[in-house]
Design a protein around this motif. Structure first.
Motif, PDB file in Angstrom:
ATOM      1  N   VAL A 115       0.869  -1.180   0.000  1.00  0.00           N
ATOM      2  CA  VAL A 115       0.000   0.000   0.000  1.00  0.00           C
ATOM      3  C   VAL A 115       0.896   1.217   0.000  1.00  0.00           C
ATOM      4  O   VAL A 115       2.019   1.188   0.517  1.00  0.00           O
ATOM      5  CB  VAL A 115      -0.977   0.015   1.207  1.00  0.00           C
ATOM      6  CG1 VAL A 115      -1.995  -1.107   1.103  1.00  0.00           C
ATOM      7  CG2 VAL A 115      -0.233  -0.054   2.528  1.00  0.00           C
ATOM      8  N   GLU A 116       0.394   2.321  -0.595  1.00  0.00           N
ATOM      9  CA  GLU A 116       1.264   3.459  -0.877  1.00  0.00           C
ATOM     10  C   GLU A 116       1.280   4.559   0.180  1.00  0.00           C
ATOM     11  O   GLU A 116       2.060   5.490   0.064  1.00  0.00           O
ATOM     12  CB  GLU A 116       0.927   4.057  -2.242  1.00  0.00           C
ATOM     13  CG  GLU A 116      -0.474   4.620  -2.344  1.00  0.00           C
ATOM     14  CD  GLU A 116      -1.525   3.602  -2.782  1.00  0.00           C
ATOM     15  OE1 GLU A 116      -2.651   4.044  -3.076  1.00  0.00           O
ATOM     16  OE2 GLU A 116      -1.247   2.389  -2.826  1.00  0.00           O
ATOM     17  N   ASP A 117       0.434   4.481   1.175  1.00  0.00           N
ATOM     18  CA  ASP A 117       0.489   5.474   2.254  1.00  0.00           C
ATOM     19  C   ASP A 117      -0.316   4.973   3.445  1.00  0.00           C
ATOM     20  O   ASP A 117      -0.977   3.930   3.385  1.00  0.00           O
ATOM     21  CB  ASP A 117       0.008   6.857   1.791  1.00  0.00           C
ATOM     22  CG  ASP A 117      -1.440   6.896   1.341  1.00  0.00           C
ATOM     23  OD1 ASP A 117      -2.328   6.384   2.063  1.00  0.00           O
ATOM     24  OD2 ASP A 117      -1.704   7.468   0.265  1.00  0.00           O
ATOM     25  N   GLY A 118      -0.238   5.724   4.534  1.00  0.00           N
ATOM     26  CA  GLY A 118      -0.902   5.314   5.761  1.00  0.00           C
ATOM     27  C   GLY A 118      -2.416   5.288   5.659  1.00  0.00           C
ATOM     28  O   GLY A 118      -3.067   4.464   6.314  1.00  0.00           O
ATOM     29  N   GLU A 119      -2.978   6.166   4.855  1.00  0.00           N
ATOM     30  CA  GLU A 119      -4.431   6.174   4.696  1.00  0.00           C
ATOM     31  C   GLU A 119      -4.904   4.895   4.015  1.00  0.00           C
ATOM     32  O   GLU A 119      -5.873   4.264   4.455  1.00  0.00           O
ATOM     33  CB  GLU A 119      -4.872   7.404   3.887  1.00  0.00           C
ATOM     34  CG  GLU A 119      -6.376   7.529   3.769  1.00  0.00           C
ATOM     35  CD  GLU A 119      -6.801   8.827   3.097  1.00  0.00           C
ATOM     36  OE1 GLU A 119      -7.647   8.758   2.190  1.00  0.00           O
ATOM     37  OE2 GLU A 119      -6.284   9.893   3.476  1.00  0.00           O
ATOM     38  N   VAL A 120      -4.212   4.491   2.956  1.00  0.00           N
ATOM     39  CA  VAL A 120      -4.573   3.258   2.256  1.00  0.00           C
ATOM     40  C   VAL A 120      -4.288   2.050   3.158  1.00  0.00           C
ATOM     41  O   VAL A 120      -5.044   1.078   3.162  1.00  0.00           O
ATOM     42  CB  VAL A 120      -3.836   3.149   0.906  1.00  0.00           C
ATOM     43  CG1 VAL A 120      -4.174   1.845   0.196  1.00  0.00           C
ATOM     44  CG2 VAL A 120      -4.180   4.337   0.015  1.00  0.00           C
ATOM     45  N   LEU A 121      -3.229   2.116   3.949  1.00  0.00           N
ATOM     46  CA  LEU A 121      -2.937   1.053   4.913  1.00  0.00           C
ATOM     47  C   LEU A 121      -4.112   0.855   5.862  1.00  0.00           C
ATOM     48  O   LEU A 121      -4.580  -0.268   6.070  1.00  0.00           O
ATOM     49  CB  LEU A 121      -1.673   1.392   5.711  1.00  0.00           C
ATOM     50  CG  LEU A 121      -1.360   0.522   6.931  1.00  0.00           C
ATOM     51  CD1 LEU A 121      -1.111  -0.925   6.530  1.00  0.00           C
ATOM     52  CD2 LEU A 121      -0.189   1.096   7.702  1.00  0.00           C
ATOM     53  N   LEU A 122      -4.615   1.935   6.415  1.00  0.00           N
ATOM     54  CA  LEU A 122      -5.744   1.832   7.346  1.00  0.00           C
ATOM     55  C   LEU A 122      -7.010   1.361   6.632  1.00  0.00           C
ATOM     56  O   LEU A 122      -7.780   0.576   7.189  1.00  0.00           O
ATOM     57  CB  LEU A 122      -5.955   3.165   8.052  1.00  0.00           C
ATOM     58  CG  LEU A 122      -4.803   3.567   8.985  1.00  0.00           C
ATOM     59  CD1 LEU A 122      -4.934   5.016   9.422  1.00  0.00           C
ATOM     60  CD2 LEU A 122      -4.714   2.632  10.180  1.00  0.00           C
ATOM     61  N   LEU A 163       0.651   4.054  12.659  1.00  0.00           N
ATOM     62  CA  LEU A 163       1.064   3.173  13.755  1.00  0.00           C
ATOM     63  C   LEU A 163       0.226   3.431  14.996  1.00  0.00           C
ATOM     64  O   LEU A 163      -0.268   2.490  15.630  1.00  0.00           O
ATOM     65  CB  LEU A 163       2.553   3.371  14.065  1.00  0.00           C
ATOM     66  CG  LEU A 163       3.104   2.604  15.262  1.00  0.00           C
ATOM     67  CD1 LEU A 163       2.995   1.097  15.055  1.00  0.00           C
ATOM     68  CD2 LEU A 163       4.554   3.023  15.517  1.00  0.00           C
ATOM     69  N   ALA A 164       0.039   4.692  15.331  1.00  0.00           N
ATOM     70  CA  ALA A 164      -0.768   5.032  16.510  1.00  0.00           C
ATOM     71  C   ALA A 164      -2.193   4.504  16.370  1.00  0.00           C
ATOM     72  O   ALA A 164      -2.760   3.961  17.322  1.00  0.00           O
ATOM     73  CB  ALA A 164      -0.763   6.541  16.729  1.00  0.00           C
ATOM     74  N   GLN A 165      -2.773   4.642  15.170  1.00  0.00           N
ATOM     75  CA  GLN A 165      -4.137   4.158  14.960  1.00  0.00           C
ATOM     76  C   GLN A 165      -4.212   2.628  15.007  1.00  0.00           C
ATOM     77  O   GLN A 165      -5.156   2.075  15.563  1.00  0.00           O
ATOM     78  CB  GLN A 165      -4.690   4.685  13.641  1.00  0.00           C
ATOM     79  CG  GLN A 165      -5.012   6.170  13.689  1.00  0.00           C
ATOM     80  CD  GLN A 165      -5.772   6.629  12.461  1.00  0.00           C
ATOM     81  OE1 GLN A 165      -6.683   5.942  11.982  1.00  0.00           O
ATOM     82  NE2 GLN A 165      -5.413   7.791  11.938  1.00  0.00           N
ATOM     83  N   ILE A 166      -3.232   1.965  14.432  1.00  0.00           N
ATOM     84  CA  ILE A 166      -3.222   0.498  14.447  1.00  0.00           C
ATOM     85  C   ILE A 166      -3.148  -0.009  15.878  1.00  0.00           C
ATOM     86  O   ILE A 166      -3.915  -0.889  16.286  1.00  0.00           O
ATOM     87  CB  ILE A 166      -2.037  -0.050  13.620  1.00  0.00           C
ATOM     88  CG1 ILE A 166      -2.264   0.216  12.132  1.00  0.00           C
ATOM     89  CG2 ILE A 166      -1.821  -1.544  13.882  1.00  0.00           C
ATOM     90  CD1 ILE A 166      -1.026   0.023  11.270  1.00  0.00           C
TER      91      ILE A 166
END
Length: 153
Positions: free
Chosen positions: A42-49, A84-87
Motif C-alpha cells: 500500500v502506498e500510504d498510511g491512509e490506504v494502509l488503514l 502506527l498510533a491508529q493500528i
C-alpha cells in the motif's frame, strides 16, 4: 545440533511505503533471502488503514489481515507515525506486529515509534545485500521463531 524450524510461509506481509522502488527492492530482497510469504503493498498510511479496516477500495474484498506489517514513517496523507498510533489503538488490529522500516535514524522517531507500540525499528540499509540480510533475519524471526496470534479475519 538443533535445526531451525521451517518458515511459516502462510503468514502474509503488508508493506506500507510510498516509494515504488523501495517496495520492489524489498520484495526482491525477500525473494533473495528465500522468504516466499505473500506480500501486499500500500502506498500510504491512509490506504494502509483502509486495507486493515476493509474500507473504501477494500470494502468489497475485505482482505485478510496480515501477519506482519512493514511500515515506512515518511509517507504522504497519513504518515507512518499516525498510522502506527491508529493500528495500536484499535482492538482488532493492535495484535499485528509492526516493524518500522524507514530511512529515518532520528532518535525522536525511534523513541516515538516504540512508544506508539512498534515491535521493531529498522533503518533502511544503503545496499541491496544488507536489505537481503534484514529480510532473512525478519523471516527467520517472525515466521519461524515467534508464535503469532491467529488472524481473526
Amino acid at each position: 545440533m538443533t535445526s531451525m524450524p521451517r518458515l511459516d510461509s502462510s503468514i502474509s506481509v503488508l508493506l506500507a511505503d510510498d516509494d515504488p522502488d523501495d517496495c520492489r527492492l524489498t520484495m526482491e530482497a525477500f525473494r533473495a533471502a528465500r522468504i516466499d510469504n505473500p506480500m501486499q503493498f500500500v502506498e500510504d498510511g491512509e490506504v494502509l488503514l483502509d486495507y486493515l479496516k476493509g474500507r473504501d477500495r477494500y470494502a468489497a474484498t475485505a482482505p485478510p489481515l496480515p501477519g506482519l506489517i512493514l511500515l515506512d514513517l515518511n509517507m504522504p496523507r497519513v504518515d507512518g507515525r499516525e498510522a502506527l498510533a491508529q493500528i495500536k489503538s484499535d482492538p482488532t488490529l493492535k495484535h499485528i506486529p509492526v516493524v518500522v522500516l524507514t530511512t529515518s535514524s532520528a532518535e525522536v522517531d525511534v523513541a516515538r515509534a516504540y512508544q506508539a507500540g512498534c515491535n521493531s525499528f529498522i533503518q533502511k540499509p544503503g545496499s541491496f545485500g544488507a536489505l537481503v540480510e534484514i529480510a532473512s533475519t525478519l523471516g527467520r524471526y517472525w515466521f519461524s521463531v515467534v508464535d503469532l496470534p491467529e488472524q481473526p479475519r
